[in-house]
Write an enzyme that holds these catalytic residues in place. Structure first.
Site, PDB file in Angstrom:
ATOM      1  N   ARG A  79       4.502  -6.802   2.531  1.00  0.00           N
ATOM      2  CA  ARG A  79       5.540  -6.997   1.595  1.00  0.00           C
ATOM      3  C   ARG A  79       6.177  -5.633   1.137  1.00  0.00           C
ATOM      4  O   ARG A  79       7.083  -5.596   0.708  1.00  0.00           O
ATOM      5  CB  ARG A  79       4.638  -7.361   0.181  1.00  0.00           C
ATOM      6  CG  ARG A  79       3.952  -8.573   0.166  1.00  0.00           C
ATOM      7  CD  ARG A  79       3.030  -9.089  -1.043  1.00  0.00           C
ATOM      8  NE  ARG A  79       2.059  -8.388  -0.826  1.00  0.00           N
ATOM      9  CZ  ARG A  79       0.879  -8.600  -0.216  1.00  0.00           C
ATOM     10  NH1 ARG A  79       0.955  -9.605   0.682  1.00  0.00           N
ATOM     11  NH2 ARG A  79      -0.353  -7.676  -0.249  1.00  0.00           N
ATOM     12  N   GLU A 116     -14.193  -0.997   4.863  1.00  0.00           N
ATOM     13  CA  GLU A 116     -15.478  -0.849   4.224  1.00  0.00           C
ATOM     14  C   GLU A 116     -16.345  -1.525   5.304  1.00  0.00           C
ATOM     15  O   GLU A 116     -17.494  -1.017   5.494  1.00  0.00           O
ATOM     16  CB  GLU A 116     -15.499  -1.772   2.884  1.00  0.00           C
ATOM     17  CG  GLU A 116     -16.997  -1.594   2.569  1.00  0.00           C
ATOM     18  CD  GLU A 116     -16.724  -2.223   1.124  1.00  0.00           C
ATOM     19  OE1 GLU A 116     -18.140  -2.560   0.403  1.00  0.00           O
ATOM     20  OE2 GLU A 116     -15.899  -2.856   0.594  1.00  0.00           O
TER      21      GLU A 116
END
Length: 192
Positions: A79, A116
């Site tokens: 985006r 993560e």
């Protein structure tokens, strides 16, 4: 262009126009729970992009609040591309896509970064970055800051000078700004 007068990397408090723009952005964002995975609140900017007046105001503001001249605007996948291209045109600058690994034909420069649970990488074509080019990095959302920090490192490895980063929305609770210490970071809307 509004340079940061004190060199702090923080724009002065929001003007009435920026505050109104932030409210408008907030009203046009669509929050999608559990997308793309459970527990994630996805911030959908498509309703804002479909509003020509709001989109034009976002582009104009992003192009105005830049710390000095810019040679290139780097849009982060995906985006960020939608914001970077019109901002580059408004600034009279070129645009460079920062892609996920494997999306550009070579030769490419790659920067890996930790997630993560695993890792990811971003790439650019170094031939599109003239040595010393002043680059503004743009994306739709600043979340944890890992992709943004990797993008800055990648651009600077290729010889660019990153003059700042601009985001439509910053998710403050995720602490992304801390990954960009000493950098000019502009967010049009900050959410808790």
């Amino acid at each position: 262009m509004n340079a940061v007068p004190d060199g702090s990397g923080v724009l002065p408090g929001p003007s009435a126009g920026r505050a109104e723009l932030a409210r408008r952005i907030d009203a046009l964002l669509r929050t999608v729970p559990d997308y793309p995975e459970p527990g994630v609140l996805f911030r959908d900017i498509m309703p804002l992009l479909a509003d020509p007046d709001a989109f034009a105001e976002v582009v104009a503001t992003l192009a105005t609040d830049v710390p000095g001249p810019v040679d290139l605007v780097a849009g982060m996948e995906a985006r960020g591309f939608l914001l970077a291209a019109p901002v580059a045109i408004a600034l009279g600058a070129g645009v460079v896509p920062v892609r996920k690994a494997g999306k550009l034909p070579g030769p490419v420069a790659t920067q890996s970064y930790a997630l993560e649970y695993g890792s990811a990488a971003v790439e650019i074509q170094p031939s599109t970055i003239p040595d010393g080019a002043r680059v503004l990095v743009i994306d739709d959302v600043l979340a944890t800051g890992g992709t943004a920090a990797a993008t800055v490192e990648l651009l600077e490895t290729c010889g660019a000078t990153v003059v700042g980063l601009a985001f439509l929305v910053e998710l403050e609770a995720l602490g992304g700004r801390a990954m960009l210490p000493g950098r000019f970071v502009d967010s049009l809307l900050t959410l808790p």
